[in-house]
Design a protein around this motif. Sequence first.
Motif, short mmCIF file in Angstrom:
data_model
loop_
_atom_site.label_atom_id
_atom_site.label_comp_id
_atom_site.label_asym_id
_atom_site.label_seq_id
_atom_site.Cartn_x
_atom_site.Cartn_y
_atom_site.Cartn_z
N VAL A 85 42.37 -33.57 12.81
CA VAL A 85 41.14 -34.35 12.60
C VAL A 85 39.96 -33.39 12.37
CG1 VAL A 85 39.52 -36.00 13.60
CG2 VAL A 85 41.98 -36.34 13.89
N ILE A 86 39.88 -32.33 13.16
CA ILE A 86 38.78 -31.36 13.00
C ILE A 86 38.84 -30.71 11.62
CG2 ILE A 86 37.89 -29.12 13.79
CD1 ILE A 86 38.69 -30.02 16.66
N TYR A 87 40.02 -30.25 11.24
CA TYR A 87 40.14 -29.59 9.93
C TYR A 87 39.92 -30.57 8.78
CZ TYR A 87 41.76 -25.36 12.26
OH TYR A 87 41.83 -24.24 13.04
N THR A 88 40.29 -31.81 8.96
CA THR A 88 40.03 -32.82 7.93
C THR A 88 38.53 -33.07 7.82
OG1 THR A 88 42.19 -33.83 8.34
CG2 THR A 88 40.56 -35.17 7.17
N ALA A 89 37.84 -33.09 8.94
CA ALA A 89 36.38 -33.26 8.93
C ALA A 89 35.73 -32.07 8.23
CB ALA A 89 35.85 -33.41 10.34
N ILE A 90 36.22 -30.87 8.48
CA ILE A 90 35.69 -29.68 7.81
C ILE A 90 35.97 -29.74 6.32
CG2 ILE A 90 35.98 -27.17 7.58
CD1 ILE A 90 36.44 -27.16 10.68
N ASP A 91 37.18 -30.17 5.95
CA ASP A 91 37.49 -30.33 4.52
C ASP A 91 36.54 -31.33 3.87
OD1 ASP A 91 39.59 -28.56 4.77
OD2 ASP A 91 41.15 -30.12 4.82
N SER A 92 36.27 -32.42 4.56
CA SER A 92 35.35 -33.44 4.05
C SER A 92 33.95 -32.85 3.88
CB SER A 92 35.30 -34.63 5.01
OG SER A 92 34.36 -35.57 4.58
N PHE A 93 33.52 -32.07 4.84
CA PHE A 93 32.22 -31.41 4.76
C PHE A 93 32.15 -30.51 3.53
CE2 PHE A 93 30.00 -27.41 5.55
CZ PHE A 93 28.70 -27.86 5.62
N ARG A 94 33.18 -29.66 3.37
CA ARG A 94 33.18 -28.72 2.24
C ARG A 94 33.23 -29.47 0.91
NH1 ARG A 94 36.84 -24.27 4.93
NH2 ARG A 94 38.46 -25.77 4.41
N LYS A 95 34.02 -30.55 0.85
CA LYS A 95 34.14 -31.34 -0.38
C LYS A 95 32.79 -31.94 -0.76
CE LYS A 95 35.89 -35.47 -0.28
NZ LYS A 95 36.78 -36.59 -0.05
N ASN A 96 32.06 -32.41 0.24
CA ASN A 96 30.79 -33.08 -0.01
C ASN A 96 29.59 -32.13 -0.01
OD1 ASN A 96 31.96 -35.65 -0.19
ND2 ASN A 96 32.07 -35.76 2.03
N GLN A 97 29.80 -30.89 0.33
CA GLN A 97 28.70 -29.93 0.47
C GLN A 97 27.88 -29.80 -0.81
OE1 GLN A 97 29.96 -26.11 1.76
NE2 GLN A 97 27.91 -25.33 2.01
N LYS A 98 28.52 -29.85 -1.96
CA LYS A 98 27.79 -29.67 -3.20
C LYS A 98 26.83 -30.83 -3.49
CE LYS A 98 31.82 -31.26 -5.67
NZ LYS A 98 32.98 -30.80 -6.38
N TYR A 99 27.05 -31.96 -2.81
CA TYR A 99 26.19 -33.13 -3.01
C TYR A 99 25.09 -33.24 -1.97
CZ TYR A 99 30.15 -34.38 -5.91
OH TYR A 99 31.14 -34.37 -6.84
N GLN A 100 25.09 -32.34 -1.00
CA GLN A 100 24.14 -32.44 0.09
C GLN A 100 22.84 -31.71 -0.27
OE1 GLN A 100 26.44 -30.73 3.19
NE2 GLN A 100 27.86 -32.43 3.25
#
Length: 189
Positions: free
Chosen positions: A82-97
Amino acid sequence: MFFRKTKHSEEDIIKDCLKRKPSGQKALYELYFNYSMSIAMRYASSKDEAIEIVNDSFLKVFDSLDRYDPSQPLKGWLRRIVIYTAIDSFRKNQKYQHSSLENHMHLEVTVEDSVLSSLNEEAIMQCVQQLPPSYRTVFVLYVVEGYKHHEIASLLKISVGTSKSNLAAARAQLQKMVIKDTQNIKRHG
């Protein structure tokens, strides 16, 4: 969401999941949904985002359950996913932040931790969810999960200095939120 407890043992559920039985997958999901949500909510800015993290996590669990070591607690293995999936989600969305990690590298802030310690965990987590994703992710990894800055830097592919400055900025923003909330309570209470 509330799920009923299953009558099957965790071992039986895992065996069913390894056989790709939908009933086993559903039982595992129901058994650990609330636990997974409590972790995902630390990283997410909304309940919908947390549910997406949880669902993605369970897809990974079902795909990699054959690599799970039954001599270890399933809960710990699931937590890491779950933690690594949350980090993956963060990195995936980082370019839109709007708030980039690198934009805040040189920010230095001194924060009184006593302000944060005066609130209960639920109130703090509500404030944490209001932080920009870059601050929230570093704050949760460092304060809640216990990662060191060099580990966070490696996970998020940022510098150690960026990790430290994002933590300081997160604490400063949390302190401002807490002070503002405290003042509002005093005025209206």
